[in-house]
Enzyme design. Sequence first.
Site, PDB file in Angstrom:
ATOM      1  N   SER A  54       9.034  -5.452   4.518  1.00  0.00           N
ATOM      2  CA  SER A  54       8.889  -5.649   5.922  1.00  0.00           C
ATOM      3  C   SER A  54       9.980  -4.744   6.669  1.00  0.00           C
ATOM      4  CB  SER A  54       9.680  -6.881   5.932  1.00  0.00           C
ATOM      5  OG  SER A  54       8.255  -7.432   5.782  1.00  0.00           O
ATOM      6  N   ASN A 113       2.526   2.754   2.969  1.00  0.00           N
ATOM      7  CA  ASN A 113       1.213   2.382   2.290  1.00  0.00           C
ATOM      8  C   ASN A 113       0.514   1.920   2.918  1.00  0.00           C
ATOM      9  OD1 ASN A 113      -0.320   0.618   0.905  1.00  0.00           O
ATOM     10  ND2 ASN A 113       1.495  -0.713  -0.158  1.00  0.00           N
ATOM     11  N   GLY A 141       5.268  -7.660   4.002  1.00  0.00           N
ATOM     12  CA  GLY A 141       4.710  -8.526   4.476  1.00  0.00           C
ATOM     13  C   GLY A 141       4.817 -10.320   5.553  1.00  0.00           C
ATOM     14  N   LYS A 187      -2.297   0.039   2.091  1.00  0.00           N
ATOM     15  CA  LYS A 187      -2.816  -0.841   2.298  1.00  0.00           C
ATOM     16  C   LYS A 187      -4.934  -0.686   1.747  1.00  0.00           C
ATOM     17  CE  LYS A 187       1.201  -3.438   2.532  1.00  0.00           C
ATOM     18  NZ  LYS A 187       1.909  -4.833   1.223  1.00  0.00           N
ATOM     19  N   GLU A 232       0.943  -6.358  -5.136  1.00  0.00           N
ATOM     20  CA  GLU A 232       0.048  -7.322  -5.062  1.00  0.00           C
ATOM     21  C   GLU A 232      -1.292  -6.797  -6.047  1.00  0.00           C
ATOM     22  OE1 GLU A 232      -1.181  -5.341  -0.884  1.00  0.00           O
ATOM     23  OE2 GLU A 232       0.800  -6.785  -0.144  1.00  0.00           O
ATOM     24  N   HIS A 282       2.873  -2.783  -7.867  1.00  0.00           N
ATOM     25  CA  HIS A 282       2.375  -2.970  -6.622  1.00  0.00           C
ATOM     26  C   HIS A 282       2.386  -4.768  -6.793  1.00  0.00           C
ATOM     27  CE1 HIS A 282       2.417  -4.146  -2.228  1.00  0.00           C
ATOM     28  NE2 HIS A 282       2.932  -3.162  -2.336  1.00  0.00           N
ATOM     29  N   GLU A 292      11.025  -3.474  -4.233  1.00  0.00           N
ATOM     30  CA  GLU A 292      10.121  -4.350  -3.085  1.00  0.00           C
ATOM     31  C   GLU A 292      10.122  -6.181  -3.675  1.00  0.00           C
ATOM     32  OE1 GLU A 292       7.575  -2.192  -1.185  1.00  0.00           O
ATOM     33  OE2 GLU A 292       6.047  -2.878  -2.594  1.00  0.00           O
TER      34      GLU A 292
HETATM   35  P1  PGA Z   1       5.578  -4.595   4.482  1.00  0.00           P
HETATM   36  O1  PGA Z   1       4.366  -3.965   3.138  1.00  0.00           O
HETATM   37  O2  PGA Z   1       6.050  -3.783   5.345  1.00  0.00           O
HETATM   38  O3  PGA Z   1       3.958  -4.659   5.233  1.00  0.00           O
HETATM   39  O4  PGA Z   1       6.562  -5.881   4.388  1.00  0.00           O
HETATM   40  C1  PGA Z   1       5.600  -2.986   2.835  1.00  0.00           C
HETATM   41  C2  PGA Z   1       5.028  -2.998   0.672  1.00  0.00           C
HETATM   42  O5  PGA Z   1       3.841  -3.787   0.648  1.00  0.00           O
HETATM   43  O6  PGA Z   1       4.900  -1.685  -0.227  1.00  0.00           O
END
Ligand code: PGA
Length: 266
Positions: free
Chosen positions: A211, A11, A171, A13, A91, A89, A165
Amino acid sequence: MARGKFIVSTNFKMNGSRAFLQDLVENLNRADLDSNVGTITIPSQLSNLRKDIAVGGQNCFWKSSGAYTGEISAEMLKDAGAEYVILGHTERRTLFKESDSLIGFKVASALAAGLKVIACIGETLSERESNTTLQVLFRQLQAIVDHVQDLNQEEKWEDVVIAYEPVWAIGTGRVATPEQAQVVHAAIRRRVEETVEGSVAEGMRIIYGGSVNLGNARQLAREKDVDGLFVGGASLKPEFVEICNVLRLAGEGNSDGSGDDDGGRK
Ligand code: PGA
């Protein structure tokens, strides 16, 4: 419904210049990837990616066309060569105020357009600490279930991947333990069994995101109900290639590519 291959997805982003992403693509193109793992790239932009890696969009709208400035439809993603789309997601849910119901509409329209969907669900830290994790996840899941059931095409469930998630793990460097992930994944599978059907639940891929890195991927992948990994930050690093080969690292895959669809992994 047979469970598909273990999945490792990026991902990206909203990250990366063309030059930076081209380096990542070249690294993936050169890599000796385990054919027992389905690798997916969810790019911000990309070109010249090898053909055995599926590509997906990071979002889409639920209408197929019209005066919706700034949006892209599932049909357009499909037309551009996407096989997958991520929906729901955290976000999108938090920064863009997408509701459970909107995400349900999007999931159904993406499936109707012939895309596969990675539908994300996850609880915040305060929800986990107040013991409402499953309540929150089941509410998010139900909106997806309702809209997919409205399509009246049971085979569409084969195109749905659920990504668990936990918001507190995204993150943050604070990954769920393999045990925490397994408990939740098993609960999601049971819930799908209760609200949809046993064979759909058995065949559904439930992947973990939050993560994930090379250091924790192997332990997570060993869990019975963890059918893939969704990788944000670490997918922008060269180590992503090694995460794609996590089953090989764990010594559990058939690295010659033979065997049944799930790679005989578990
Ligand atoms: P991350 O993000 O691996 O940086 O924690 C995962 C995601 O947002 O899908």
